[in-house]
Design a protein around this motif. Structure first.
Motif, PDB file in Angstrom:
ATOM      1  N   TRP A   1      63.331  53.786  47.405  1.00 38.97           N
ATOM      2  CA  TRP A   1      62.241  52.809  47.629  1.00 38.97           C
ATOM      3  C   TRP A   1      62.550  51.979  48.869  1.00 38.97           C
ATOM      4  N   ILE A   2      63.777  51.459  48.956  1.00 40.91           N
ATOM      5  CA  ILE A   2      64.181  50.653  50.114  1.00 40.91           C
ATOM      6  C   ILE A   2      64.074  51.468  51.404  1.00 40.91           C
ATOM      7  N   ASP A   3      64.473  52.755  51.348  1.00 36.94           N
ATOM      8  CA  ASP A   3      64.429  53.609  52.553  1.00 36.94           C
ATOM      9  C   ASP A   3      63.032  54.142  52.832  1.00 36.94           C
ATOM     10  N   GLY A   4      62.045  53.715  52.038  1.00 36.89           N
ATOM     11  CA  GLY A   4      60.666  54.153  52.287  1.00 36.89           C
ATOM     12  C   GLY A   4      60.394  55.595  51.869  1.00 36.89           C
ATOM     13  N   LYS A   5      61.336  56.198  51.137  1.00 29.86           N
ATOM     14  CA  LYS A   5      61.122  57.585  50.693  1.00 29.86           C
ATOM     15  C   LYS A   5      60.241  57.605  49.435  1.00 29.86           C
ATOM     16  N   LEU A   6      60.160  56.441  48.770  1.00 32.50           N
ATOM     17  CA  LEU A   6      59.275  56.303  47.609  1.00 32.50           C
ATOM     18  C   LEU A   6      58.431  55.052  47.808  1.00 32.50           C
ATOM     19  N   SER A   7      57.132  55.147  47.497  1.00 33.32           N
ATOM     20  CA  SER A   7      56.294  53.936  47.573  1.00 33.32           C
ATOM     21  C   SER A   7      56.602  53.081  46.339  1.00 33.32           C
ATOM     22  N   VAL A   8      56.118  51.872  46.296  1.00 26.90           N
ATOM     23  CA  VAL A   8      56.352  50.994  45.136  1.00 26.90           C
ATOM     24  C   VAL A   8      55.847  51.688  43.864  1.00 26.90           C
ATOM     25  N   SER A   9      54.637  52.271  43.926  1.00 29.98           N
ATOM     26  CA  SER A   9      54.108  52.886  42.688  1.00 29.98           C
ATOM     27  C   SER A   9      54.914  54.129  42.315  1.00 29.98           C
ATOM     28  N   GLU A  10      55.404  54.869  43.289  1.00 33.04           N
ATOM     29  CA  GLU A  10      56.240  56.037  42.959  1.00 33.04           C
ATOM     30  C   GLU A  10      57.553  55.579  42.326  1.00 33.04           C
ATOM     31  N   GLU A  11      58.084  54.425  42.793  1.00 30.21           N
ATOM     32  CA  GLU A  11      59.303  53.864  42.186  1.00 30.21           C
ATOM     33  C   GLU A  11      59.016  53.472  40.740  1.00 30.21           C
ATOM     34  N   HIS A  12      57.846  52.856  40.545  1.00 24.09           N
ATOM     35  CA  HIS A  12      57.451  52.505  39.172  1.00 24.09           C
ATOM     36  C   HIS A  12      57.383  53.761  38.304  1.00 24.09           C
ATOM     37  N   LEU A  13      56.692  54.800  38.782  1.00 28.38           N
ATOM     38  CA  LEU A  13      56.513  56.022  37.983  1.00 28.38           C
ATOM     39  C   LEU A  13      57.873  56.633  37.617  1.00 28.38           C
ATOM     40  N   ALA A  14      58.744  56.723  38.616  1.00 29.17           N
ATOM     41  CA  ALA A  14      60.051  57.358  38.382  1.00 29.17           C
ATOM     42  C   ALA A  14      60.876  56.540  37.388  1.00 29.17           C
ATOM     43  N   SER A  15      60.910  55.218  37.579  1.00 27.45           N
ATOM     44  CA  SER A  15      61.747  54.399  36.676  1.00 27.45           C
ATOM     45  C   SER A  15      61.134  54.348  35.276  1.00 27.45           C
ATOM     46  N   GLN A  16      59.797  54.367  35.187  1.00 28.07           N
ATOM     47  CA  GLN A  16      59.179  54.367  33.851  1.00 28.07           C
ATOM     48  C   GLN A  16      59.417  55.698  33.136  1.00 28.07           C
ATOM     49  N   THR A  17      59.503  56.799  33.890  1.00 24.54           N
ATOM     50  CA  THR A  17      59.792  58.096  33.250  1.00 24.54           C
ATOM     51  C   THR A  17      61.188  58.057  32.626  1.00 24.54           C
ATOM     52  N   ILE A  18      62.131  57.447  33.350  1.00 24.57           N
ATOM     53  CA  ILE A  18      63.482  57.289  32.798  1.00 24.57           C
ATOM     54  C   ILE A  18      63.423  56.361  31.581  1.00 24.57           C
ATOM     55  N   ARG A  19      62.668  55.261  31.738  1.00 18.83           N
ATOM     56  CA  ARG A  19      62.584  54.269  30.634  1.00 18.83           C
ATOM     57  C   ARG A  19      62.022  54.927  29.371  1.00 18.83           C
ATOM     58  N   ASP A  20      60.988  55.739  29.508  1.00 14.56           N
ATOM     59  CA  ASP A  20      60.406  56.419  28.331  1.00 14.56           C
ATOM     60  C   ASP A  20      61.418  57.373  27.697  1.00 14.56           C
ATOM     61  N   GLY A  21      62.190  58.035  28.538  1.00 15.38           N
ATOM     62  CA  GLY A  21      63.218  58.943  28.019  1.00 15.38           C
ATOM     63  C   GLY A  21      64.256  58.190  27.199  1.00 15.38           C
ATOM     64  N   ILE A  22      64.634  56.990  27.686  1.00 19.09           N
ATOM     65  CA  ILE A  22      65.621  56.162  26.971  1.00 19.09           C
ATOM     66  C   ILE A  22      65.024  55.670  25.650  1.00 19.09           C
ATOM     67  N   ILE A  23      63.768  55.224  25.712  1.00 16.62           N
ATOM     68  CA  ILE A  23      63.145  54.648  24.502  1.00 16.62           C
ATOM     69  C   ILE A  23      63.031  55.693  23.393  1.00 16.62           C
ATOM     70  N   GLN A  24      62.664  56.926  23.733  1.00 17.85           N
ATOM     71  CA  GLN A  24      62.532  57.931  22.667  1.00 17.85           C
ATOM     72  C   GLN A  24      63.895  58.296  22.101  1.00 17.85           C
ATOM     73  N   LEU A  25      64.966  58.061  22.900  1.00 10.68           N
ATOM     74  CA  LEU A  25      66.323  58.365  22.410  1.00 10.68           C
ATOM     75  C   LEU A  25      66.688  57.445  21.243  1.00 10.68           C
ATOM     76  N   GLN A  26      66.010  56.277  21.190  1.00 14.02           N
ATOM     77  CA  GLN A  26      66.332  55.285  20.148  1.00 14.02           C
ATOM     78  C   GLN A  26      66.250  55.902  18.762  1.00 14.02           C
ATOM     79  N   ASP A  27      65.275  56.807  18.565  1.00 12.66           N
ATOM     80  CA  ASP A  27      65.107  57.404  17.231  1.00 12.66           C
ATOM     81  C   ASP A  27      66.047  58.570  16.986  1.00 12.66           C
ATOM     82  N   VAL A  28      66.787  58.964  18.029  1.00 13.80           N
ATOM     83  CA  VAL A  28      67.748  60.070  17.857  1.00 13.80           C
ATOM     84  C   VAL A  28      69.154  59.505  17.627  1.00 13.80           C
ATOM     85  N   VAL A  29      69.399  58.313  18.190  1.00 17.99           N
ATOM     86  CA  VAL A  29      70.723  57.693  18.078  1.00 17.99           C
ATOM     87  C   VAL A  29      71.078  57.489  16.607  1.00 17.99           C
TER      88      VAL A  29
END
Ligand code: B12
Length: 292
Positions: A141-169
């Protein structure tokens, strides 16, 4: 058609037999003897959740070392499933980063669930796999390789992956009391706080998760109603360090008044310029949370 198991998927005895490398009769016998948990459908059929397999793998190393993950995701190829089995982060970091940037939620979930199932240490998944990936998203994002919304999308995809792990832990039956996990009132970064929540739940704490933008001044009710034994503050970014420091002092006062141990961590802690007379424990990694 894409088939990817997640925390709520019901897995058949036949697929469980393939995953564990045994025959269906053994799977049925293990459920009868209580060695392997399952749920039963109205028709009496045994069905399995990922957390049943995770609990079994955690207690039976012999099987976790040779799990076949292919039945869990028909997009998974042999090479990737071997990288997960070996917990080869060198290969998995660029793969998961690429999948996050392309919003491929199921690929991210398959890697996280797979690593957890093969007994990979959860703190290491968070410290050594997801932290470098999230930092790379920030750098792109800082290097301009990702726009702000692309940074949001990528980090939210990781966040969703972590959240669903809650029920597997796997959460132990014995509880260790309550732990309160929060960020300060101007903080939007709650992914690390979610990681802290899972690590504490895995240790048997009941977690009170208030997450993003928690106004500390308002948390007296939480201390009064729940008497948490521990408080974990995650700080990543402070818009106004003076205000954040004042809020931190308030939280410290509450922890003292209600006899709770205060733990603090995150790349934003340095911005708070706390002096070591302050009564709190500074943790630097998720492994530290696991051992706190
Ligand atoms: C995802 C993200 C966002 C998301 C958050 C989504 C969410 N729900 O969490 C959104 C898009 C909302 C966001 C917004 C902003 N962000 Co942002 N964000 C990130 C990003 C990419 C990942 C954050 C993350 O989860 N990191 C993962 C953690 C685990 O990494 P870590 O902090 O290095 O963690 C290590 C240790 O600190 C420790 N640890 C971390 N937390 C904790 C907690 C505890 C309790 C413990 C014990 C240990 C611990 O463990 C890790 C070691 O293994 C980072 C990039 C980065 N380098 O982190 C930028 C980053 C943090 N963001 C940044 C900025 C500037 C912003 C914005 C101001 C941008 C803007 N102009 O709007 C806003 C501010 C919002 C706000 N008020 O908080 C900057 C902060 C720079 C700084 N510190 O001054 C970063 C570093 C990007 C950059 N490279 O510049 N962001």
């Amino acid at each position: 058609m894409q088939k990817t198991a997640n925390s709520t998927s019901l897995i058949s005895s036949a697929d469980v037999a393939k995953i564990l490398g045994v025959n269906v009769a053994t799977v049925k016998r293990w459920t009868d003897t209580g060695k392997l948990d399952c749920v039963k459908t109205a028709g009496g059929h045994r069905k399995f959740l990922l957390r049943h397999l995770a609990a079994f793998a955690m207690g039976h190393e012999k099987y976790s070392e040779r799990l076949s993950l292919l039945p869990l995701d028909n997009q998974l190829n042999l090479e990737l499933s071997h990288q997960i089995l070996r917990a080869d982060f060198k290969q998995l970091i660029p793969y998961v980063l690429d999948r996050a940037i392309t919003c491929d939620q199921s690929a991210v979930k398959t890697v996280l669930n797979g690593l957890y199932m093969v007994n990979q240490d959860l703190a290491s998944i968070y410290d050594d796999l997801l932290t470098p990936i999230l930092r790379s998203i920030g750098e792109m994002w800082i290097d301009g390789k990702l726009s702000v919304s692309e940074e949001h999308l990528a980090s939210q995809t990781i966040r969703d992956g972590i959240i669903q792990l809650q029920d597997v832990v796997v959460k132990p039956r014995k509880t260790q009391g309550k732990a309160f996990v929060l960020t300060l009132s101007e903080e939007l970064h709650d992914i690390p706080a979610k990681m802290v929540q899972h690590l504490l739940e895995q240790r048997g704490f009941q977690v009170l998760f208030s997450g993003q933008k928690t106004p500390v001044g308002d948390t007296v009710s939480v201390f009064k109603s729940f008497s948490p034994k521990r408080v974990y503050l995650s700080s990543i970014y402070n818009e106004n360090a003076d205000e954040a420091r004042a809020e931190f002092k308030e939280l410290q006062g509450l922890c003292k008044a209600y006899n709770a141990i205060l733990y603090v961590g995150g790349s934003g802690v340095a911005q708070l310029e706390l002096d070591d007379t302050d009564e709190f424990l500074h943790l630097n990694s998720f492994a530290d949370v696991q051992n706190s």
